[in-house]
Write an enzyme that holds these catalytic residues in place. Structure first.
Site, PDB file in Angstrom:
ATOM      1  N   ALA A 246      22.451  22.730  18.813  1.00  0.00           N
ATOM      2  CA  ALA A 246      21.525  22.311  19.915  1.00  0.00           C
ATOM      3  C   ALA A 246      21.495  21.094  20.382  1.00  0.00           C
ATOM      4  O   ALA A 246      21.407  20.596  21.562  1.00  0.00           O
ATOM      5  CB  ALA A 246      20.215  23.110  19.819  1.00  0.00           C
ATOM      6  N   GLU A 269      20.126  23.187  14.631  1.00  0.00           N
ATOM      7  CA  GLU A 269      20.804  22.064  14.476  1.00  0.00           C
ATOM      8  C   GLU A 269      20.721  21.269  12.803  1.00  0.00           C
ATOM      9  O   GLU A 269      19.845  21.689  12.351  1.00  0.00           O
ATOM     10  CB  GLU A 269      20.169  21.107  15.233  1.00  0.00           C
ATOM     11  N   CYS A 378      33.176  20.020  25.164  1.00  0.00           N
ATOM     12  CA  CYS A 378      33.407  18.679  26.287  1.00  0.00           C
ATOM     13  C   CYS A 378      34.598  18.144  25.962  1.00  0.00           C
ATOM     14  O   CYS A 378      34.852  16.784  25.734  1.00  0.00           O
ATOM     15  CB  CYS A 378      32.421  17.683  26.160  1.00  0.00           C
TER      16      CYS A 378
END
Length: 503
Positions: A246, A269, A378
């Site tokens: 997260a 996380e 990404c």
């Protein structure tokens, strides 16, 4: 017995008090030390290729007070870092003490040679200022060695051109509606609505919004292509949703906004430092339906009560970040300048990242009530994107999942290396300003996970699994539940987790 009278200082030799620092001196002093702290984290993360956060994320964290000055110092020092290192080596002035604070030395050296000499209060500042002539002489010798006449030519030789792109912000609809945000922002800027993500707004490049009241109070978040990820998952209000990796939390709070604050978002996380940033983001957003867990996603048991009712999973695991080097300012990092992106170490790192990504996506498919999974990175690399999806497709199909098409109107799709590539979504770092990859898995209605199938074997038939272990069918029926249901589960779910109280 002899008596000794304490020596009294004369009025002329009275101890002098240190003069108070002026506001400008205090600001410069603390900005350099905040910049050195950020620079250390950036350089250590770059050296190990495991950054805790981007330069911007580190600078604009709540712990940094003078954000503008700190950001400028970090960026300018990184731009000049190859020159600064050569100069310090040529001057040969650093002892062991200052080598231990080398990031602060880099910052101050930049200020002495290239910055504005506003104030040099501080022990490190005085040490380097006394050796300014040596630093300047080393810089002059560097010019001769590089066969350049001007410092500007040397800077051009080392520097990477700045990347300019529009500024995007996402309206946090938990606090403010889009029209009200438009009215407020248009008082200062030209603002347009994004034609793809409903809550996204586009502003001119280089708009500095970090001190804007709407950003400071969490009414808008500075978010770019990553805003497509939560929107692609499209969770319904009232669902239980899991954000598997997260931090820093922008996608997490976007999920909460899309769900209108209803239902529950479980934010998972593992990294201790990043979870602090995640908790800060959740507080700033005002979301009341987010529970933060300090835990490894792979350690979560899908059958445990906190997760057994999860309907959607957003999986944005650790990746190379190759698609966001401009936004992250990675072009300023030593590894980028040295061209390490194509070397053997980088290939090995990508292979390890892809192995983790496959494991995480495999685990996400095991949650019994999950209907939608978004896998995103990404990254621009096929090994982290299409290759991961391709390797998981047989398992996904065995669990009743198929690839769906997020944002059908989007023109850029996946690489044609697997069946169904047209369902995948890519953005290009050149044309779209960031490189993202999104795969959306949707479970066909009525499909369930068979409880006896493990993540690693569920896409194999019983005969195939029997051959794989060279066992008879009878032995397989006895041993397989123990082996995969017991030992694998013990390995996968052995790490503890705990919940972070945000109240």
């Amino acid at each position: 017995m002899a008596r000794f009278k304490a020596k009294q200082p004369s009025s002329g030799a009275a101890e002098k008090k240190k003069p108070r620092m002026s506001n400008a001196e205090r600001s410069a002093y603390f900005s350099r030390r905040e910049a050195a702290k950020v620079l250390r984290s950036v350089l250590q993360g770059d050296a190990h290729r495991r950054a805790v956060a981007s330069i911007k994320s580190l600078v604009y964290s709540p712990s940094i007070k003078n954000k503008k000055a700190t950001f400028a110092l970090v960026c300018q020092t990184l731009k000049h870092l190859p020159i600064i290192k050569d100069v310090l080596e040529g001057a040969n002035i650093l002892n062991s003490r200052w080598k231990r604070q080398v990031e602060l030395v880099y910052i101050i050296t930049y200020d002495i040679l290239f910055g504005q000499e506003i104030s040099f209060v501080g022990e490190a500042e005085k040490f380097l200022l006394q050796r300014k002539v040596s630093l300047q002489s080393a810089l002059a010798r560097l010019l001769v060695r590089k066969k350049m006449k001007r410092i500007e030519d040397l800077l051009d030789h080392y520097q990477t051109p700045d990347v300019s792109k529009p500024r995007y912000v996402r309206v946090n609809t938990l606090k403010l509606d889009v029209d009200s945000a438009l009215i407020e922002l248009r008082k200062q800027y030209m603002v347009e609505k994004d034609d793809l993500v409903p809550d996204l707004l586009k502003l001119p490049p280089k708009c500095d919004l970090h001190d804007h009241p709407l950003v400071m109070n969490g009414s808008v978040f500075m978010q770019v292509t990553s805003s497509m990820v939560a929107a692609a998952l499209d969770p319904e209000p009232g669902w239980e949703v899991l954000d598997a990796c997260a931090a820093p939390g922008n996608k997490t709070v976007h999920l909460a906004a899309l769900m209108r604050g209803k239902g529950k978002v479980i934010a998972c996380e593992l990294n201790k430092e990043r979870i602090k940033r995640l908790a800060d983001t959740v507080r700033l957003s005002g979301a009341c339906n987010i529970e933060v867990f300090h835990s490894d996603f792979l350690s979560l048991d899908p059958k445990d009560p906190p997760y057994s009712k999860v309907r959607a999973i957003l999986l944005d695991p650790s990746c190379s970040g190759s698609g966001t080097v401009a936004e992250r300012l990675d072009h300023l990092l030593p590894s980028h300048a040295a061209g390490q992106s194509a070397n053997v170490d980088e290939t090995e790192r990508l292979t390890k990242l892809a192995a983790f990504q496959k494991k995480a996506l495999t685990h996400a498919l095991c949650f019994p009530q999950v209907e939608r999974i978004v896998y995103s990175t990404c990254s621009i690399h096929q090994i982290e994107n299409e290759d991961v999806v391709k390797s998981i497709l047989p398992l996904a199909a065995s669990h009743g999942f198929r690839l769906a098409t997020p944002f059908p109107q989007w023109h850029r799709r996946g690489l044609p290396v697997l069946e169904g590539f047209e369902h995948l979504l890519r953005t290009d770092p050149g044309e779209d300003k960031e490189g993202f990859f999104i795969a959306l898995f949707i479970r066909e209605e009525g499909s369930v996970i068979h409880p006896s199938l493990s993540p690693d074997s569920s896409h194999l038939s019983l005969v195939e699994r029997t051959k794989k272990k060279n066992l008879s069918k009878k032995e397989a029926r006895i041993i397989m539940p123990t082996l995969f249901g017991g030992m694998f589960k013990m390995f996968l779910y052995s790490k503890p987790s705990f919940r972070v109280n945000l109240k």
